[in-house]
Design an enzyme around this catalytic site. Sequence first.
Site, PDB file in Angstrom:
ATOM      1  N   ASP A 214      36.890  37.934  37.608  1.00  8.77           N
ATOM      2  CA  ASP A 214      36.444  39.221  38.129  1.00  8.77           C
ATOM      3  C   ASP A 214      36.940  39.308  39.570  1.00  8.77           C
ATOM      4  O   ASP A 214      36.373  38.716  40.484  1.00  8.77           O
ATOM      5  CB  ASP A 214      34.918  39.333  38.044  1.00  8.77           C
ATOM      6  CG  ASP A 214      34.423  40.682  38.541  1.00  8.77           C
ATOM      7  OD1 ASP A 214      35.252  41.481  39.042  1.00  8.77           O
ATOM      8  OD2 ASP A 214      33.207  40.944  38.429  1.00  8.77           O
TER       9      ASP A 214
ATOM     10  N   TYR B 131      28.197  38.573  40.820  1.00  6.11           N
ATOM     11  CA  TYR B 131      27.882  39.942  40.388  1.00  6.11           C
ATOM     12  C   TYR B 131      29.076  40.495  39.620  1.00  6.11           C
ATOM     13  O   TYR B 131      30.219  40.384  40.078  1.00  6.11           O
ATOM     14  CB  TYR B 131      27.597  40.827  41.601  1.00  6.11           C
ATOM     15  CG  TYR B 131      27.277  42.267  41.259  1.00  6.11           C
ATOM     16  CD1 TYR B 131      26.133  42.593  40.537  1.00  6.11           C
ATOM     17  CD2 TYR B 131      28.113  43.304  41.666  1.00  6.11           C
ATOM     18  CE1 TYR B 131      25.827  43.916  40.232  1.00  6.11           C
ATOM     19  CE2 TYR B 131      27.813  44.638  41.374  1.00  6.11           C
ATOM     20  CZ  TYR B 131      26.669  44.935  40.658  1.00  6.11           C
ATOM     21  OH  TYR B 131      26.374  46.247  40.359  1.00  6.11           O
TER      22      TYR B 131
ATOM     23  N   LYS C 217      37.605  48.362  43.791  1.00  2.24           N
ATOM     24  CA  LYS C 217      37.532  48.418  45.258  1.00  2.24           C
ATOM     25  C   LYS C 217      38.892  48.722  45.913  1.00  2.24           C
ATOM     26  O   LYS C 217      39.299  49.869  45.932  1.00  2.24           O
ATOM     27  CB  LYS C 217      36.864  47.146  45.789  1.00  2.24           C
ATOM     28  CG  LYS C 217      35.406  47.067  45.254  1.00  2.24           C
ATOM     29  CD  LYS C 217      34.497  46.094  45.937  1.00  2.24           C
ATOM     30  CE  LYS C 217      33.062  46.323  45.453  1.00  2.24           C
ATOM     31  NZ  LYS C 217      32.469  45.251  44.682  1.00  2.24           N
TER      32      LYS C 217
HETATM   33  C1  PLP Z   1      31.698  45.485  43.344  1.00  2.00           C
HETATM   34  C2  PLP Z   1      31.865  44.535  42.224  1.00  2.00           C
HETATM   35  C3  PLP Z   1      31.721  44.922  40.885  1.00  2.00           C
HETATM   36  C4  PLP Z   1      31.239  46.297  40.513  1.00  2.00           C
HETATM   37  O1  PLP Z   1      32.119  47.294  40.903  1.00  2.00           O
HETATM   38  P1  PLP Z   1      31.572  48.809  41.005  1.00  2.00           P
HETATM   39  O2  PLP Z   1      32.791  49.609  41.337  1.00  2.00           O
HETATM   40  O3  PLP Z   1      30.530  48.793  42.067  1.00  2.00           O
HETATM   41  O4  PLP Z   1      31.004  49.141  39.675  1.00  2.00           O
HETATM   42  C5  PLP Z   1      32.008  44.010  39.898  1.00  2.00           C
HETATM   43  N1  PLP Z   1      32.408  42.768  40.187  1.00  2.00           N
HETATM   44  C6  PLP Z   1      32.553  42.343  41.462  1.00  2.00           C
HETATM   45  C7  PLP Z   1      33.031  40.962  41.728  1.00  2.00           C
HETATM   46  C8  PLP Z   1      32.262  43.210  42.517  1.00  2.00           C
HETATM   47  O5  PLP Z   1      32.376  42.777  43.770  1.00  2.00           O
END
Ligand code: PLP
Length: 421
Positions: free
Chosen positions: A234, A139, A262
């Site tokens: 990511d 994701y 996060k």
């Molecule tokens: C949570 C997440 C996102 C998106 O972050 P948001 O702050 O929810 O937009 C993107 N990449 C990874 C790997 C994530 O865990």
Amino acid sequence: MNSFKARSQSVIPGGVNSPVRAFQSVGGDPLFASRAAGPLLYSTDGRELIDFCLSFGPMILGHADPEVVEAIQTAATRGTSYAVTTEAEIEMAELLTEAIPSMDKVRLVNSGTEAVMTALRIARGATGRRKILKFSGCYHGHTDGMLVQAGSGVAGIASASSAGVTSECAADTLVTPYNDFEAASAAVREHGADLAAIVVEPIAANMGLVLPEPKFLLHLRELTEKAGALLIFDEVITGFRFTFGAFANLCCAKPDLITLGKIIGGGLPIGAVGGRADLMDHLAPTGPVYQAGTLSGNPLCVAAGLATLRKLKALDPYAALAERCARFTDEIRGLAKAKGVEVSIPNDGSLFSMFFRGSEPRNFDEVQQSDADAFVRMFHGLLENGVYLPPSAFETSFLSVRHTDAVLERALEAFDRALAF
Ligand SMILES: *Cc1c(COP(=O)(O)O)cnc(C)c1O
């Protein structure tokens, strides 16, 4: 029974501001939170829950950490937004670039979604190419091009992608299975000349927890180097999760760009994209790749992030968290085995997830071959016994520094009851 449910559903789509919160894939009434403290989440109907969801990752210090709360309060008294650069933003950038050797420069944005969106735009701007390779079950936020086989929240819903995403947009996203060396090679053989970047979660944590095979990330590094494309890690979940810095610090493959989110916001909205200076200088105002944000570098978010990161640096909790998580998951494995429940529990650092199948999945197909009904039964059994796991078989669970041995002991009693099915 739950007055908030009807009220929320009449004015908020599905009653939630982010889909997984609706409990669609586990059924039953969603939670409504009143407050949280340390390892505990309190619901409006009076329940006290040991929280292994932890806001899907940011709360590594536990909820309402006193130093983080004080930092936010102090910042708020000085004004909540200026849209003028502050010293705290410079400190944040200095801290991030010092902690992550492969990051020369960094820009703050407002979410992980924005961070990845910006990283992809830099990659396309810098290479003049259009295609991105991602992996199924990973994701990368909810921008159009990334909503293709995107795991967790999306996996709980019937379709693998999203209505409203044009086929042109999806066509620039190539998708191959995680951990499949040959499929990635084949995609790069076919599309290498058009490939701007490979984007990957270096530890996949949005289809449950799926660990990379040895050398998979190195393979991606070699492929991108040969193709003249960028490698983007990511690290919105993995950043500051395993060490004081990025997962890239620990990895033999070095990415060109890293996205964060996060943890680095300490529970307030934030994201960051950083990497090689020559790439980051493609961003406006130095370069032609446009990116902006009214609230970017917001003083409250930066204060919460700085307080969190400084405390993490001082505590250096990573070895203890990993050791505690390993012991905890060993105990759960033991409980499941005693009850004849087939479960595999990958864990790494403060992350773990539970798959009701015989072996740890290596990719999204194998994730989907686990027994989702068993997860649902366990989820509700845990909830009835005071433990809150993320409400989907496709999410990863988290430990915070406030999940002490005593707290985990209590959680194990709940697991013991919840696995009796
Ligand atoms: C949570 C997440 C996102 C998106 O972050 P948001 O702050 O929810 O937009 C993107 N990449 C990874 C790997 C994530 O865990």
